[in-house]
Design an enzyme around this catalytic site. Structure first.
Site, mmCIF file in Angstrom:
data_model
loop_
_atom_site.group_PDB
_atom_site.id
_atom_site.type_symbol
_atom_site.label_atom_id
_atom_site.label_comp_id
_atom_site.label_asym_id
_atom_site.label_seq_id
_atom_site.Cartn_x
_atom_site.Cartn_y
_atom_site.Cartn_z
ATOM 1 N N LYS A 1 5.628 -1.259 6.048
ATOM 2 C CA LYS A 1 5.960 0.221 6.140
ATOM 3 C C LYS A 1 4.714 1.142 5.532
ATOM 4 O O LYS A 1 4.217 1.907 6.218
ATOM 5 C CB LYS A 1 7.076 0.678 5.380
ATOM 6 N N GLY B 1 15.590 -1.674 6.077
ATOM 7 C CA GLY B 1 15.900 -3.155 6.498
ATOM 8 C C GLY B 1 16.673 -3.304 7.652
ATOM 9 O O GLY B 1 16.127 -3.263 8.751
ATOM 10 N N GLU C 1 11.171 -2.643 13.442
ATOM 11 C CA GLU C 1 12.492 -1.975 13.227
ATOM 12 C C GLU C 1 12.726 -2.329 11.657
ATOM 13 O O GLU C 1 13.451 -1.726 10.956
ATOM 14 C CB GLU C 1 13.527 -2.733 13.978
ATOM 15 N N VAL D 1 10.645 -12.027 2.977
ATOM 16 C CA VAL D 1 10.818 -11.694 4.321
ATOM 17 C C VAL D 1 10.541 -12.811 5.363
ATOM 18 O O VAL D 1 11.410 -13.074 6.255
ATOM 19 C CB VAL D 1 10.260 -10.466 4.836
ATOM 20 N N GLY E 1 14.441 -9.900 -5.013
ATOM 21 C CA GLY E 1 13.455 -9.772 -3.793
ATOM 22 C C GLY E 1 13.542 -8.280 -3.224
ATOM 23 O O GLY E 1 13.267 -8.225 -1.976
ATOM 24 N N LYS F 1 8.771 4.968 4.884
ATOM 25 C CA LYS F 1 9.752 4.588 5.816
ATOM 26 C C LYS F 1 10.060 6.117 6.613
ATOM 27 O O LYS F 1 10.100 6.198 7.733
ATOM 28 C CB LYS F 1 10.760 4.178 5.272
#
Ligand code: HSE
Length: 423
Positions: A111, A140, A135, A29, A193, A211
């Site tokens: 998360k 995602g 966010e 990320v 990934g 989440k």
């Protein structure tokens, strides 16, 4: 461009601040963020320093950009925003706390850390007056949290449900459509990934649960502890389950859901057979989807990539952009909805498969519907308490998949007073 009352044009863009970022983590990320930031000319933000753990990794950027010392970022008065994108939830929480204490805003996509500490993070934001945006932590690239906060500000939300984990949706798609083996599909999800470094978090439904816990706060204004939310994963789905789904033209999806009935909020994660007419049926591969049920707008479906370097990086970038105009979550539902409590007292309709030796019987169901035996396995379908289903899901050889359009019926709650328990 907008108009002031006297019709003088205002260029809103000039109000945006230019932000200096301190980034923690340069994995999937982090690198995605670097790329989308680099490719987005309008954004008023630049990465000043990146803190990483491993000294001997080769990285595609000048060594001078990297540090191995967190303090260099956390105490740098020049850095406005700490962007936390590391894997370790405990270390991430320490970074977030220190950043806030040192007067920095935070963007994170962690998360697990958020789900475990959301109430504390909410309080720390009040205490230090600095925002934490996240966010990218839920589904995602789907902009769900800001929509729950802003668009559904005053709407009465009945529930949210959807596919909250990209890896498991990718695995189920490959196994189901291409007959790829479960192990190969998981390996591919790791290579791409999508999967967590500990992929059991994905396949056992923990990641989707984290989440969901975050989404519940922004939907209903309730803080829930992850350990109170039931998660049943996809790791026990058998070839016979897949055959049953194919024969009946169902897909299997790992569904996270939360809904409110009177003053109780229910929420859990479990696999479910899904009919072709269901909106989640067509959501494939690493895509996620969130269906919002609101009183006035009724059903709305958000679909987008739920995992991967650039999709998640773009959600993180959107948070950074929001900080350039001082956006913060107001946790509006927390101030609007009162007296709600979280409950698992729910009866659900499920398919339960188990070895002949497992002690599950017809009388365990609140309402038994059908059963059969095949290839040394027993199958039973019926309505059963969610907590009992959760206990069964931990027994060796037991598989659980919710029925298509499963009925979900609240059970009467045991009422407790300080001294007495009234039933
Ligand atoms: N492992 C996660 C998933 C990554 O597969 O959805 C995105 O949160």
């Amino acid at each position: 461009m907008s108009l002031e009352k006297n019709n003088t044009p205002i260029n809103n863009h000039t109000k945006h601040r230019h932000l200096k970022l301190g980034l923690f983590g340069f994995g999937c990320v982090g690198q995605g963020l670097y790329h989308v930031l680099d490719e987005t000319p309008g954004i008023k933000a630049e990465i000043k320093r990146i803190c990483v753990k491993h000294r001997n990794k080769t990285r595609p950027l000048p060594a001078s950009l990297f540090t191995f010392n967190a303090t260099e970022i956390l105490t740098d008065p020049d850095i406005d925003v700490v962007v936390e994108l590391i894997d370790d939830a405990d270390a991430a929480f320490e970074i977030v706390k220190t950043a806030l204490r040192n007067g920095k805003a935070v963007v994170t996509a962690n998360k697990k850390m958020l789900a475990e500490h959301l109430e504390e993070i909410y309080q720390l934001q009040q205490q230090y007056g600095k925002p934490v945006l996240y966010e990218g932590s839920v589904c995602g690239s789907i902009p769900i949290l800001r929509n729950l906060e802003e668009y559904y500000d005053n709407d009465l939300l009945a529930g949210i449900e959807g596919i909250f984990n990209g890896s498991t949706n990718y695995i189920l798609t490959k196994v189901f459509e291409e007959k790829t083996s479960y192990a190969d599909a998981l390996k591919k999800a790791q290579e791409l990934g999508f999967a967590e470094s500990d992929p059991s978090l994905d396949v056992q439904g923990f990641d989707a649960k984290f989440k969901l816990v975050i989404a519940i706060t922004h939907t209903f204004g309730v803080f829930v502890k992850p350990e109170d939310v039931i998660n049943i994963g996809i790791d026990r789905i058998s070839d016979l389950d897949l055959k049953f789904a194919r024969d009946n033209r169902y897909a299997i999806k790992l569904i996270a859901r939360a809904f409110k009935i009177e003053n109780r909020v229910f929420g859990f994660v479990a696999p479910q057979f899904v009919e072709s007419a269901h909106p989640l049926y067509a959501v494939r591969n690493e895509y996620n989807a969130v269906q919002v049920q609101s009183a006035f707008a009724e059903q709305q479906l958000f679909v987008g990539k739920g995992a991967g370097s650039y999709p998640t990086g773009s959600a993180v970038l959107s948070d950074i952009s929001a900080l350039t105009y001082d956006y913060q979550y107001e946790y509006k539902k927390l101030h609007q909805l009162h007296d709600l409590s979280f409950s698992n007292r729910l009866t659900v309709e499920a398919f339960v498969s188990f070895d002949q030796s497992t002690k599950i019987s017809i009388s365990d169901f609140e309402q038994f519907e059908s059963g059969y035996a095949s290839h040394g396995k027993q199958y039973m379908v019926g309505k059963v308490g969610l907590e009992k289903l959760n206990a069964w899901s931990k027994l060796e050889g037991v598989g659980i998949i919710l029925a298509p359009n499963a009925t979900l019926v609240p059970q009467t709650e045991t009422v407790k007073t300080k001294q007495t328990i009234l039933v």
